[in-house]
Enzyme design. Structure first.
Site, mmCIF file in Angstrom:
data_model
loop_
_atom_site.group_PDB
_atom_site.id
_atom_site.type_symbol
_atom_site.label_atom_id
_atom_site.label_comp_id
_atom_site.label_asym_id
_atom_site.label_seq_id
_atom_site.Cartn_x
_atom_site.Cartn_y
_atom_site.Cartn_z
ATOM 1 N N GLY A 8 26.913 47.503 -40.503
ATOM 2 C CA GLY A 8 27.245 48.744 -39.984
ATOM 3 C C GLY A 8 28.428 49.360 -41.119
ATOM 4 N N SER A 36 22.596 38.408 -31.162
ATOM 5 C CA SER A 36 23.309 37.451 -29.997
ATOM 6 C C SER A 36 22.885 38.046 -28.468
ATOM 7 C CB SER A 36 24.804 37.845 -30.274
ATOM 8 O OG SER A 36 25.138 39.037 -29.779
ATOM 9 N N GLU A 65 32.341 22.954 -41.778
ATOM 10 C CA GLU A 65 33.341 23.807 -42.718
ATOM 11 C C GLU A 65 33.113 25.114 -42.561
ATOM 12 O OE1 GLU A 65 35.921 22.023 -44.275
ATOM 13 O OE2 GLU A 65 35.123 20.280 -43.609
ATOM 14 N N ASP A 84 27.489 39.445 -40.698
ATOM 15 C CA ASP A 84 28.390 40.490 -40.018
ATOM 16 C C ASP A 84 28.533 41.573 -41.236
ATOM 17 O OD1 ASP A 84 29.347 41.873 -38.448
ATOM 18 O OD2 ASP A 84 31.375 40.847 -38.444
ATOM 19 N N GLY A 85 28.731 42.884 -40.764
ATOM 20 C CA GLY A 85 29.107 43.956 -41.723
ATOM 21 C C GLY A 85 28.082 44.965 -42.251
ATOM 22 N N ARG A 128 30.802 33.240 -42.770
ATOM 23 C CA ARG A 128 30.728 34.553 -42.002
ATOM 24 C C ARG A 128 31.092 35.518 -43.073
ATOM 25 N NH1 ARG A 128 32.436 36.299 -36.345
ATOM 26 N NH2 ARG A 128 31.956 38.629 -36.362
ATOM 27 N N ARG A 161 36.384 34.975 -36.432
ATOM 28 C CA ARG A 161 35.748 34.454 -35.128
ATOM 29 C C ARG A 161 34.428 33.851 -35.266
ATOM 30 N NH1 ARG A 161 36.962 39.962 -34.016
ATOM 31 N NH2 ARG A 161 35.217 41.008 -34.338
ATOM 32 N N GLU A 199 25.041 39.188 -26.625
ATOM 33 C CA GLU A 199 25.777 40.403 -26.575
ATOM 34 C C GLU A 199 25.370 41.476 -26.951
ATOM 35 O OE1 GLU A 199 27.223 37.213 -27.550
ATOM 36 O OE2 GLU A 199 27.651 36.605 -25.275
ATOM 37 N N ASN A 200 24.684 41.405 -27.999
ATOM 38 C CA ASN A 200 24.145 42.594 -28.570
ATOM 39 C C ASN A 200 23.121 43.655 -27.871
ATOM 40 O OD1 ASN A 200 23.795 40.870 -31.982
ATOM 41 N ND2 ASN A 200 25.411 42.124 -31.182
ATOM 42 N N TRP A 201 22.554 42.910 -26.779
ATOM 43 C CA TRP A 201 21.796 43.753 -26.025
ATOM 44 C C TRP A 201 22.671 45.030 -25.498
ATOM 45 C CZ3 TRP A 201 16.857 43.107 -26.211
ATOM 46 C CH2 TRP A 201 16.340 41.959 -26.401
#
Ligand code: FPP
Length: 234
Positions: free
Chosen positions: A19, A61, A200, A16-17, A181, A187, A63-65
């Site tokens: 952007g 993901s 972990e 992530d990150g 992450r 999340r 959801e990324n669509w």
């Protein structure tokens, strides 16, 4: 399962990150994704040196669509660029490429290069790089349930967890021991919901394009200090 390993055999990463990394530099988001894709190569190298055997990275993901079309198109074009750029390195270093996710959702130009690269690297055994593309944890479990329903040879009677696990996208892969992450959010974002049950978790503020060998080592050190009980009392 309850044996504590000194270092994780399988590491999963939510990259992530990209952007935020780009925004901080005044670049377009696409520059962040490009830097992020290049960083996968650097982290694979560091993970191999550290003794990790397998890395699963969350690249796109289900959801990324829903992201703006231009961004989705850019990410889809990154797939063949990434494969072509990585192929030589993967052949030289014994790295096998795999994917998890709904590959049929991907545009033909991306899927073709991906499948060719998977085929070309299938006998490499030193390390596995598994890229999650059009992947969702709930989608994976739903796809597994549908695969069971459609399998004429499915186990009869009540299913066990082991039965269900056989129908996941990569049933032969061990569960991740450690999930990293980047960029600070606390999340799971629908990532490997089944497989991460006992992993972990490690979250760093570092944005993915800046996550380097030293940052990986910090995560591995944190893992080494954890006491994995798998629900038992020791
Ligand atoms: C999250 O950053 C990153 C993604 C949604 C894509 C991850 C993709 C790569 C690292 C490169 C793609 C690699 C291949 C092989 C296709 P974000 O855009 O959500 O960042 P932000 O939260 O700071 O906006």
């Amino acid at each position: 399962m309850s044996e504590k390993k000194a270092f994780p055999e399988h590491v999963a990463i939510i990259m992530d990150g990209n952007g935020r990394w780009a925004k901080r530099r005044g670049f377009p988001r696409s520059a962040g994704h490009l830097a992020g894709a290049k960083n996968i190569s650097r982290v694979v190298e560091a993970a191999m040196k550290a003794g990790v055997k397998m890395l699963t990275v969350y690249a796109f993901s289900t959801e990324n669509w829903k992201r703006p079309e231009a961004e989705v198109t850019f990410l889809m074009h990154l797939i063949p660029r990434f494969c072509n750029r990585m192929l030589k390195k993967m052949m030289e270093n014994g790295i096998r490429l795999r994917t998890i996710g709904r590959a049929n959702d991907l545009p033909e130009f991306a899927r073709k290069v991906l499948l060719d690269t998977i085929e070309a690297t299938k006998n490499n055994t030193a390390f596995t790089l598994n890229v999650a593309l059009s992947y969702g944890g709930r989608a994976e479990i739903t796809d597994a349930v549908n695969a069971i329903l459609n399998d004429p040879n499915r186990p009869q009677g009540a299913l066990t967890e082991a039965d269900v696990a056989k129908y996941l996208y990569a049933p032969d892969m061990p569960d991740p021991d450690l999930m990293i992450r980047t960029s600070g959010e606390l999340r799971l974002s629908n990532f490997m919901l089944w497989e991460l049950s006992y992993a972990e978790l490690y979250v760093t503020q570092t944005h993915w394009p800046d996550f380097d060998a030293a940052a990986l080592q910090e995560a591995l050190d944190a893992y080494a200090g954890r006491n994995r009980r798998f629900g038992e009392v020791k």
